[in-house]
Every structure is written in C-alpha cells, then in structure tokens.
Design an enzyme around this catalytic site. Sequence first.
Site, PDB file in Angstrom:
ATOM      1  N   CYS A  23      -0.884  -2.731   8.189  1.00 48.30           N
ATOM      2  CA  CYS A  23      -0.063  -2.560   9.343  1.00 48.30           C
ATOM      3  C   CYS A  23      -0.266  -1.237   9.910  1.00 48.30           C
ATOM      4  O   CYS A  23      -0.723   0.038   9.109  1.00 48.30           O
ATOM      5  CB  CYS A  23       1.563  -2.477   8.957  1.00 48.30           C
ATOM      6  SG  CYS A  23       1.802  -1.070   8.207  1.00 48.30           S
ATOM      7  N   GLU A  46       0.495  -1.446   0.018  1.00 55.07           N
ATOM      8  CA  GLU A  46      -0.104  -0.119   0.051  1.00 55.07           C
ATOM      9  C   GLU A  46       0.937   1.009  -0.307  1.00 55.07           C
ATOM     10  O   GLU A  46       0.548   2.680  -0.587  1.00 55.07           O
ATOM     11  CB  GLU A  46      -0.924  -0.098   0.721  1.00 55.07           C
ATOM     12  CG  GLU A  46      -0.514  -0.288   2.496  1.00 55.07           C
ATOM     13  CD  GLU A  46      -0.050  -1.346   2.968  1.00 55.07           C
ATOM     14  OE1 GLU A  46      -0.067  -1.181   4.265  1.00 55.07           O
ATOM     15  OE2 GLU A  46      -0.032  -1.926   2.639  1.00 55.07           O
ATOM     16  N   CYS A  61       1.187   1.876   7.808  1.00 52.23           N
ATOM     17  CA  CYS A  61       0.678   2.248   6.780  1.00 52.23           C
ATOM     18  C   CYS A  61      -0.804   2.726   6.592  1.00 52.23           C
ATOM     19  O   CYS A  61      -0.903   3.541   5.775  1.00 52.23           O
ATOM     20  CB  CYS A  61       0.413   1.006   5.612  1.00 52.23           C
ATOM     21  SG  CYS A  61       2.250   0.447   4.859  1.00 52.23           S
TER      22      CYS A  61
END
Length: 144
Positions: A98, A72, A101
């Site tokens: 996560c 991402e 991100c």
Amino acid sequence: MPKQKQAKYDHAYLRMAKEWGKLSYCKRKQVGAIVVKDRMIISDGYNGTPSGFENFCEDEEGYTKWYVLHAEANAILKVAASTQSCVGATLYITMSPCKECSKLIHQSGITRVVYVTAYKDDSGVQFLQKAGVEVEHIPTLQTS
C-alpha cells in the site's frame, strides 16, 4: 545472477512468503513478507496486531482494525530491532504494498520488491517505481 536462476530464487522466496502469511490471524487477508539480502533471509513478517494485543484483526463489522500492522511493516520493523540493515535488500511479498508501506520500503533502503497479488490501489507500486525501487509482479507461483 543469471535471469533464469534469479527467477528460480524469486519463486522460492515467494512460496516462503506465502507460507509465512498463513501464520496471520487476519480473516480478510493473510499477507506474508520475506526480506532477503545477499541470498540470506534477514527478516520475515505477516499482517497482524501489535505485540501484546489480542489476535483479532477485524472488528465486529468485519473491517480491519486501524492498528493492524502490514506484513512488510512487520518485516522492516524486525530488521530495525536487529543488527541487520535493509539497504540493498529485496522484499518478497504476497500482495503489492500500500502507499503507507511503500514509504517504509523506500526509506529502509530496500531496492527491489517482488510480489504475487496486486493490491486494489497501485499508488504504492507507482511511488516505489518513481523512487527508483525495482518492482516485479510475478502473478503465478510455481509449485516446484
């Protein structure tokens, strides 16, 4: 868009993200991401090393190197280098983001995240929901 039609598109974009993830050189996990705005793909990404680095994501012990970029992040950075904008876009990703991100996702203006597999730590998803980003988990990918 009607819910049934939206689900059909969601599954199609997730299948594309899964295929994109197969381009990753990482051995532990191959993650793919697609950014869609106004039913148009504006970016894509997969996890891997930064441009100009060797395509080995793991060290000798099998751990992921600290500088490997997540799918991402790569997709969002690709938009940042273009004339496009993520504002109001949907991020389709094969694994939930996560916490690092998730900050990028929120700050980029993405308003919806659709993912297949849950990451071991769900604090990224919790952060996005708290930030008002719509998060949808579609655990089974339709093949047709």
